[in-house]
Design a protein around this motif. Structure first.
Motif, PDB file in Angstrom:
ATOM      1  N   SER A  23     -11.609 -14.500  -9.768  1.00 34.55           N
ATOM      2  CA  SER A  23     -10.591 -14.707 -10.714  1.00 34.55           C
ATOM      3  C   SER A  23     -10.900 -15.730 -11.814  1.00 34.55           C
ATOM      4  O   SER A  23     -10.293 -15.321 -12.767  1.00 34.55           O
ATOM      5  CB  SER A  23      -9.521 -15.223  -9.699  1.00 34.55           C
ATOM      6  OG  SER A  23      -9.700 -16.345  -9.259  1.00 34.55           O
ATOM      7  N   LYS A 151      -6.966  -2.106  -8.393  1.00 37.77           N
ATOM      8  CA  LYS A 151      -5.994  -1.260  -7.526  1.00 37.77           C
ATOM      9  C   LYS A 151      -5.414  -2.330  -6.474  1.00 37.77           C
ATOM     10  O   LYS A 151      -4.270  -1.967  -5.943  1.00 37.77           O
ATOM     11  CB  LYS A 151      -6.803  -0.047  -6.870  1.00 37.77           C
ATOM     12  CG  LYS A 151      -6.243   0.774  -5.729  1.00 37.77           C
ATOM     13  CD  LYS A 151      -7.377   1.841  -5.511  1.00 37.77           C
ATOM     14  CE  LYS A 151      -6.545   2.670  -4.332  1.00 37.77           C
ATOM     15  NZ  LYS A 151      -6.802   2.398  -2.973  1.00 37.77           N
ATOM     16  N   ASN A 152      -6.163  -2.881  -5.967  1.00 33.78           N
ATOM     17  CA  ASN A 152      -5.672  -4.251  -5.038  1.00 33.78           C
ATOM     18  C   ASN A 152      -4.523  -4.830  -5.249  1.00 33.78           C
ATOM     19  O   ASN A 152      -3.418  -4.885  -4.635  1.00 33.78           O
ATOM     20  CB  ASN A 152      -7.043  -5.113  -4.481  1.00 33.78           C
ATOM     21  CG  ASN A 152      -7.718  -4.314  -3.815  1.00 33.78           C
ATOM     22  OD1 ASN A 152      -7.812  -3.083  -2.867  1.00 33.78           O
ATOM     23  ND2 ASN A 152      -8.898  -5.013  -3.545  1.00 33.78           N
ATOM     24  N   LEU A 153      -4.864  -5.269  -6.642  1.00 31.98           N
ATOM     25  CA  LEU A 153      -3.577  -6.295  -7.184  1.00 31.98           C
ATOM     26  C   LEU A 153      -2.407  -5.199  -7.536  1.00 31.98           C
ATOM     27  O   LEU A 153      -1.199  -5.921  -7.205  1.00 31.98           O
ATOM     28  CB  LEU A 153      -4.108  -6.891  -8.571  1.00 31.98           C
ATOM     29  CG  LEU A 153      -5.370  -7.958  -8.301  1.00 31.98           C
ATOM     30  CD1 LEU A 153      -5.671  -8.386  -9.788  1.00 31.98           C
ATOM     31  CD2 LEU A 153      -4.501  -9.061  -7.583  1.00 31.98           C
ATOM     32  N   GLU A 155      -1.565  -2.709  -5.836  1.00 41.60           N
ATOM     33  CA  GLU A 155      -1.020  -2.371  -4.574  1.00 41.60           C
ATOM     34  C   GLU A 155      -0.008  -3.533  -3.834  1.00 41.60           C
ATOM     35  O   GLU A 155       0.967  -3.566  -3.326  1.00 41.60           O
ATOM     36  CB  GLU A 155      -1.801  -1.914  -3.312  1.00 41.60           C
ATOM     37  CG  GLU A 155      -2.606  -0.611  -3.656  1.00 41.60           C
ATOM     38  CD  GLU A 155      -3.733  -0.481  -2.763  1.00 41.60           C
ATOM     39  OE1 GLU A 155      -4.189  -1.154  -1.885  1.00 41.60           O
ATOM     40  OE2 GLU A 155      -4.112   0.864  -2.749  1.00 41.60           O
ATOM     41  N   GLU A 156      -0.517  -4.719  -4.309  1.00 47.64           N
ATOM     42  CA  GLU A 156       0.017  -6.133  -3.877  1.00 47.64           C
ATOM     43  C   GLU A 156       1.379  -6.225  -4.584  1.00 47.64           C
ATOM     44  O   GLU A 156       2.415  -6.511  -4.091  1.00 47.64           O
ATOM     45  CB  GLU A 156      -0.692  -7.372  -3.987  1.00 47.64           C
ATOM     46  CG  GLU A 156      -1.888  -7.349  -2.866  1.00 47.64           C
ATOM     47  CD  GLU A 156      -1.281  -7.514  -1.642  1.00 47.64           C
ATOM     48  OE1 GLU A 156      -0.288  -8.211  -1.347  1.00 47.64           O
ATOM     49  OE2 GLU A 156      -1.806  -6.771  -0.691  1.00 47.64           O
ATOM     50  N   GLU A 157       1.529  -5.940  -5.846  1.00 49.64           N
ATOM     51  CA  GLU A 157       2.608  -5.882  -6.756  1.00 49.64           C
ATOM     52  C   GLU A 157       3.687  -4.940  -6.362  1.00 49.64           C
ATOM     53  O   GLU A 157       4.770  -5.334  -6.471  1.00 49.64           O
ATOM     54  CB  GLU A 157       2.142  -5.523  -8.194  1.00 49.64           C
ATOM     55  CG  GLU A 157       1.636  -6.493  -9.110  1.00 49.64           C
ATOM     56  CD  GLU A 157       2.571  -7.839  -9.070  1.00 49.64           C
ATOM     57  OE1 GLU A 157       3.686  -7.725  -9.715  1.00 49.64           O
ATOM     58  OE2 GLU A 157       2.169  -9.185  -8.812  1.00 49.64           O
ATOM     59  N   ASP A 158       3.151  -3.801  -5.763  1.00 51.83           N
ATOM     60  CA  ASP A 158       4.099  -2.765  -5.551  1.00 51.83           C
ATOM     61  C   ASP A 158       4.889  -2.925  -4.165  1.00 51.83           C
ATOM     62  O   ASP A 158       5.641  -2.152  -3.626  1.00 51.83           O
ATOM     63  CB  ASP A 158       3.439  -1.191  -5.336  1.00 51.83           C
ATOM     64  CG  ASP A 158       2.966  -0.745  -6.584  1.00 51.83           C
ATOM     65  OD1 ASP A 158       3.654  -1.310  -7.608  1.00 51.83           O
ATOM     66  OD2 ASP A 158       2.096   0.033  -6.703  1.00 51.83           O
ATOM     67  N   LYS A 159       4.503  -4.010  -3.429  1.00 53.32           N
ATOM     68  CA  LYS A 159       4.728  -4.265  -2.009  1.00 53.32           C
ATOM     69  C   LYS A 159       6.371  -4.842  -2.137  1.00 53.32           C
ATOM     70  O   LYS A 159       6.752  -5.411  -2.970  1.00 53.32           O
ATOM     71  CB  LYS A 159       4.120  -5.260  -1.058  1.00 53.32           C
ATOM     72  CG  LYS A 159       2.921  -4.520  -0.540  1.00 53.32           C
ATOM     73  CD  LYS A 159       1.861  -5.470   0.163  1.00 53.32           C
ATOM     74  CE  LYS A 159       0.870  -5.035   0.843  1.00 53.32           C
ATOM     75  NZ  LYS A 159      -0.055  -5.711   1.639  1.00 53.32           N
TER      76      LYS A 159
END
Length: 159
Positions: A23, A151-153, A155-159
Motif C-alpha cells: 500500500s 479484486k480483494n479491495l 470484495e471488501e467494499e462490497d461486504k
C-alpha cells in the motif's frame, strides 16, 4: 520555500525501508504519477483538474454537470468553475438537453479534442517511463497481482 523535488523525498526513503508494505508503494507511485501528469498538463496549458474533465467528456460525450461531478470525484463548485473557464477557452460547449430543458449537457469542441489528445499523450509517456526497463514477463506478473489486489479491495467494499 521547499526544494523542487520535495515530493520525491518520502518515496526515495521508502525504497530503503525493509518494512515497506504494498500500500505504501501504491500510494507513492500514484502520487508521483499524478504529480507528473499535472506538471506536464500545466506545461501544455491544461489547468489542474481540467484533464479529468476532458478525459471524462472524451469517454462520455454529452455528460451533465452532475454526472461529471460524480464521475470525476471533483466537487460541484470545482466542476462549475472549471467548465466556465473551459468554455471561455473554447474547450467545451454546453447545450440544453432537448428532452429535458432543465438539464445542460457538456460537449468537447474541436479545440477540446486536441487537448484530450495532448492529455492522452502525457499519460502514455508517463506510463512508458514508469515501466521502462522492466521485462514484459515481470509486467505481466505485476498486472496479474495488481488485478488480484484490486479484486480483494472491491470484495471488501462490497461486504
Amino acid at each position: 520555500m521547499g526544494h523542487k523535488n520535495d515530493h520525491t523525498k518520502m518515496p526515495r526513503m521508502l525504497l530503503e525501508r525493509p518494512d515497506a508494505k504494498p500500500s505504501m508503494f501504491i500510494n507513492d507511485i500514484s502520487r508521483l504519477f499524478m504529480h507528473r501528469v499535472r506538471r506536464e498538463c500545466e506545461r501544455c496549458g491544461i489547468s489542474h483538474g481540467h484533464h479529468k474533465l476532458l478525459m471524462e467528456l472524451f469517454q462520455n460525450e454529452g455528460a451533465t454537470q452532475l454526472q461529471l461531478v460524480q464521475r470525476t470525484h471533483l466537487t460541484a463548485p470545482t466542476v462549475s468553475v472549471a467548465l466556465g473557464k473551459m468554455e471561455s477557452e473554447g474547450l467545451v460547449r454546453r447545450e440544453a438537453d432537448t428532452e429535458d430543458m432543465r438539464q445542460v449537457k457538456v460537449y468537447l469542441t474541436e479545440k477540446g479534442r486536441e487537448k484530450v489528445d495532448q492529455v492522452r499523450s502525457i499519460f502514455r509517456g508517463a506510463d512508458a517511463d514508469m515501466v521502462k526497463g522492466i521485462p514484459q514477463e515481470e509486467l505481466d506478473a505485476m498486472m496479474a497481482t495488481m488485478r488480484k489486489i484490486l479484486k480483494n479491495l472491491l470484495e471488501e467494499e462490497d461486504k
